[in-house]
Design an enzyme around this catalytic site. Structure first.
Site, PDB file in Angstrom:
ATOM      1  N   LYS A 208       0.849  -1.187   0.000  1.00 51.26           N
ATOM      2  CA  LYS A 208       0.000   0.000   0.000  1.00 51.26           C
ATOM      3  C   LYS A 208       0.882   1.232   0.000  1.00 51.26           C
ATOM      4  O   LYS A 208       1.680   1.440   0.914  1.00 51.26           O
ATOM      5  CB  LYS A 208      -0.891  -0.010   1.243  1.00 51.26           C
ATOM      6  CG  LYS A 208      -1.735   1.244   1.405  1.00 51.26           C
ATOM      7  CD  LYS A 208      -2.658   1.108   2.588  1.00 51.26           C
ATOM      8  CE  LYS A 208      -3.458   2.367   2.823  1.00 51.26           C
ATOM      9  NZ  LYS A 208      -4.347   2.242   3.977  1.00 51.26           N
ATOM     10  N   LYS A 261      -2.162  -1.344  -3.886  1.00 48.54           N
ATOM     11  CA  LYS A 261      -3.050  -0.189  -3.785  1.00 48.54           C
ATOM     12  C   LYS A 261      -2.224   1.089  -3.848  1.00 48.54           C
ATOM     13  O   LYS A 261      -1.234   1.162  -3.114  1.00 48.54           O
ATOM     14  CB  LYS A 261      -3.799  -0.264  -2.454  1.00 48.54           C
ATOM     15  CG  LYS A 261      -4.607   0.947  -2.123  1.00 48.54           C
ATOM     16  CD  LYS A 261      -5.197   0.808  -0.766  1.00 48.54           C
ATOM     17  CE  LYS A 261      -5.822   2.136  -0.400  1.00 48.54           C
ATOM     18  NZ  LYS A 261      -6.224   2.203   0.957  1.00 48.54           N
TER      19      LYS A 261
HETATM   20  C1  PBG Z   1      -7.200   3.229   5.730  1.00 47.95           C
HETATM   21  C2  PBG Z   1      -7.486   3.236   4.273  1.00 47.95           C
HETATM   22  C3  PBG Z   1      -7.331   4.269   3.316  1.00 47.95           C
HETATM   23  C4  PBG Z   1      -7.867   3.783   2.116  1.00 47.95           C
HETATM   24  C5  PBG Z   1      -8.304   2.485   2.357  1.00 47.95           C
HETATM   25  N1  PBG Z   1      -8.041   2.161   3.692  1.00 47.95           N
HETATM   26  C6  PBG Z   1      -6.829   5.652   3.458  1.00 47.95           C
HETATM   27  C7  PBG Z   1      -5.429   5.935   3.758  1.00 47.95           C
HETATM   28  O1  PBG Z   1      -4.574   5.048   3.854  1.00 47.95           O
HETATM   29  O2  PBG Z   1      -5.163   7.107   3.937  1.00 47.95           O
HETATM   30  C8  PBG Z   1      -7.957   4.541   0.810  1.00 47.95           C
HETATM   31  C9  PBG Z   1      -8.968   4.036  -0.156  1.00 47.95           C
HETATM   32  C10 PBG Z   1      -9.334   4.971  -1.259  1.00 47.95           C
HETATM   33  O3  PBG Z   1      -8.717   6.026  -1.476  1.00 47.95           O
HETATM   34  O4  PBG Z   1     -10.314   4.644  -1.954  1.00 47.95           O
HETATM   35  N2  PBG Z   1      -5.893   3.262   6.104  1.00 47.95           N
END
Ligand code: PBG
Length: 336
Positions: A208, A261
């Site tokens: 991520k 992601k």
């Molecule tokens: C929680 C999380 C996030 C997203 C999914 N889980 C936000 C982040 O990491 O700031 C983002 C998903 C999206 O932008 O659609 N940590």
């Protein structure tokens, strides 16, 4: 003399729609998709999300209603996010493991209405902490840390495990840690096993990135960090090797499904992770990717269903088996 060599005619196989279908891979369909949804407390709640046109925060009853056509068409499953009231947020995010919290209550209700529908839950503290970080924020020692604090990785692990256990007990088919703490997969797997939740799937947000594409989500989930950013825990978009290592480590710690992601800016990463694992691979078509196509279509720059199909096809072609996408709601886009 030689007869002229026949010219290659690849167009032969593109002449009709039937030949094209026959010779191409099929695009991802609804059964390959998880729809990420934002759940709020209460009943009869539907709150439009300004930065994500077409998506809403919903109470569990409204979510159940809106799922009917999707489940009928074979939706792959849900990824649930709880949107906690600002006044209920605390330094440690304790509402995240409250068995009567927003997500556990929604899980029980959804399981009753749709026993077969796979339900995954996001396991991260950012929607529950008053500072908005994904882990415990601690040690405000400005001498050693210019930002005036840091994330306590190891103290966060039991909290994530507790949150995952609460979700598993309330009926989640799978838990999805997204906090990017080192060791979170092992900690959660261990806690699940110890509590007898042997069948709870662990979908790891394994690679991520610290991306600028999460803006609309943070607006929807009210989870933006109040200070600093997430670059000390989320992966660096400029460091491919480190990003790939994150997925290798999560597989070794016991993840059942890996994830990259965001998706569209990271197709190379999806392809590389695909090549290094035999686990199912998911990709998250995030909020910024969703908003981008919406804006393009709204500005008259393209046909929305065609843009969406091409986008999801690219993610599939790169190697994702499962796509987390807000577009799942628009099932008509995928009926060909
Ligand atoms: C929680 C999380 C996030 C997203 C999914 N889980 C936000 C982040 O990491 O700031 C983002 C998903 C999206 O932008 O659609 N940590």
């Amino acid at each position: 003399m030689f007869a002229p060599f026949p010219i290659s005619r690849p167009r032969r196989l593109r002449r009709t729609a039937a030949l094209r279908r026959l010779t191409a891979a099929s695009g991802p369909g609804l059964p390959d998709m998880l729809w990420p949804v934002f759940v709020v407390a209460g009943e009869n709640q539907r709150q439009p999300i300004d930065s994500m046109p077409g998506q809403e925060r919903m109470s569990a009853d409204e979510l159940c209603r809106s799922l009917e056509p999707l489940v009928a068409r074979g939706l792959g499953g849900l990824m649930l996010f709880g949107v906690e009231a600002e006044c209920a947020k605390t330094p440690d995010g304790a509402r995240a493991w409250d068995e009567n919290g927003i997500v556990p209550l929604a899980l029980r209700r959804l399981k009753q209405a749709y026993p077969e529908l796979p339900l995954f839950t996001d396991v991260c503290l950012c929607g529950y902490t008053d500072h908005g970080h994904c882990g415990l924020w601690h040690c405000p020692d400005s001498a050693t840390s210019p930002a005036g604090g840091c994330i306590d990785n190891d103290a966060t692990l039991p909290l994530l495990a507790r949150m995952a256990l609460t979700h598993a007990a309330a009926g989640a088919d799978g838990v999805a840690p997204s906090a990017m703490m080192d060791g979170q997969v092992a900690a959660i797997r261990q806690a699940l096993e110890a509590a007898g939740h042997h069948d709870t799937v662990l979908l790891s947000y394994s690679t991520k990135f610290a991306s600028a594409l999460y803006g609309p989500f943070r607006d929807a989930a009210e989870s933006a960090p109040r200070h600093g950013d997430r670059r000390s825990y989320q992966a660096d978009p400029a460091n491919l090797a480190a990003a790939l290592r994150e997925s290798v480590l999560d597989e070794a710690e016991g993840a059942d499904i890996l994830m990259v992601k965001p998706a569209t800016f990271y197709l190379d990463v999806i392809q590389r992770v695909r090549q290094q694992t035999s686990l199912p691979l998911a990709a998250y078509n995030v909020s910024g990717e969703y908003a981008m196509l919406h804006s393009l279509a709204a500005a008259g720059g393209g046909d929305l269903p065609a843009l969406v199909r091409e986008n999801l096809l690219a993610i599939r072609r790169a190697g994702a088996d499962i796509i987390l996408t807000y577009w799942a709601k628009y099932h008509a886009f995928f009926e060909t």
